[in-house]
Design an enzyme around this catalytic site. Structure first.
Site, short mmCIF file in Angstrom:
data_model
loop_
_atom_site.label_atom_id
_atom_site.label_comp_id
_atom_site.label_asym_id
_atom_site.label_seq_id
_atom_site.Cartn_x
_atom_site.Cartn_y
_atom_site.Cartn_z
N ALA A 125 13.02 124.86 72.20
CA ALA A 125 14.05 123.82 73.36
C ALA A 125 14.10 122.49 72.50
CB ALA A 125 13.14 123.62 74.67
N HIS A 158 17.58 106.72 70.04
CA HIS A 158 16.08 107.20 69.54
C HIS A 158 15.51 105.92 68.75
CE1 HIS A 158 17.11 111.11 71.38
NE2 HIS A 158 15.86 111.21 71.61
N HIS A 159 14.27 106.09 68.25
CA HIS A 159 13.78 105.07 67.48
C HIS A 159 14.26 105.36 65.98
CE1 HIS A 159 11.60 108.59 65.77
NE2 HIS A 159 11.66 109.16 67.02
N LYS A 162 13.81 108.38 63.72
CA LYS A 162 14.65 109.66 63.77
C LYS A 162 15.65 110.11 62.76
CE LYS A 162 16.37 112.85 67.17
NZ LYS A 162 15.43 113.95 67.28
#
Length: 270
Positions: A125, A158-159, A162
């Site tokens: 996933a 995102h941070h 990533k």
């Protein structure tokens, strides 16, 4: 009483690895069988609990699945594609189940996962959050009602650390919308815009990416028309939400035959 499922935690000292360690420790249905880091790491041989301020867990960090293959039932892997594929091959060869949360696979990597699922049970996933998987269902409904006449944009953040973009979750959201509308995401996706782009093609699905600070994960899908728009947003404030979902998936996977599953299966949302 059924014995707890023994987990092999890959990348135990990474950001997700540490969250997974906490989630495993808090879940009575599973136990940490072994924890692994890359060969050459200075933490090899140390107690993973002591190292992370959790007290001794009597699990020494290893660097090779082969050496600890009798100590676990299910692998949880949130590392990098090339590492995950190596661990996947080990899982197939040793009849071990695997939960994959790694993102950024190319078509060949995805094909390898599909092939492996003919022999072992896999939960793969892009996002293990219960909330995000609920969003996937909401997107199906929104696309059915509004998708054919609105402009669809997906914005994710995102941070700074990533390494892949757009995020696997954003791409999954795009796939859900495109499939619902009978479109091929590879043909209709637009990844960023610059310069004189011309008017927007109504049949495209746009993606915008933010990388900043310590953002855990934020996703918004916009269905915009003239005079109104609908936005479906999910914001994660802790990696524990993903870690808890992955541990839940590992426990669920123990009762499944070989095959490829996702969190929609785990949560019985299909």
């Amino acid at each position: 009483m059924t014995a707890p499922i023994r987990i092999a935690l890959m990348g135990c000292q990474g950001r997700m690895g540490k969250a997974l360690l906490e989630a495993i420790r808090a879940n009575e249905q599973v136990t940490l069988g072994t924890a692994l880091e890359r060969p050459g790491s200075t933490v090899i041989g140390l107690d993973v609990g002591d190292l992370n301020g959790l007290g001794a867990m009597n699990v020494l960090i290893a660097d090779d699945l082969e050496k600890v293959k009798d100590q676990f039932d299910v692998i949880i892997d949130f590392t990098r594609p090339e590492v995950t594929l190596k661990n996947l091959a080990f899982a197939v060869a040793n009849n071990k189940r695997i939960v994959i949360g790694t993102t950024g696979f190319d078509d060949a990597g995805k094909a390898a996962i599909n092939e492996a699922a003919k022999k072992i049970g896999i939960v793969f996933a892009s996002n293990f959050s219960v909330g995000v998987n609920l969003v996937f269902k909401l997107l199906e409904q929104a696309a059915k009602v509004m998708g054919d006449y609105t402009d669809i944009e997906i914005i994710e953040g995102h941070h700074r650390h990533k390494v892949d973009a757009p995020s696997g979750t954003a791409l999954s959201m795009g796939e859900v919308v495109a499939k619902t509308l009978g479109r091929d995401l590879k043909q209709c996706a637009v990844y960023g815009r610059e310069g004189i782009t011309g008017e927007r093609d109504r049949n495209t699905i746009g993606f915008a990416t933010i990388r900043a600070g310590d953002l855990v994960g934020e996703h918004t899908v916009m269905f915009a028309d003239i005079g109104e728009r609908v936005e479906i947003t999910h914001k994660a404030s802790s990696r524990l939400t993903f870690a808890n979902g992955a541990v839940r998936a590992a426990n669920w996977l123990k009762d499944q035959p070989c095959g490829l599953f996702d969190m929609q299966d785990v949560l019985n949302l299909k």
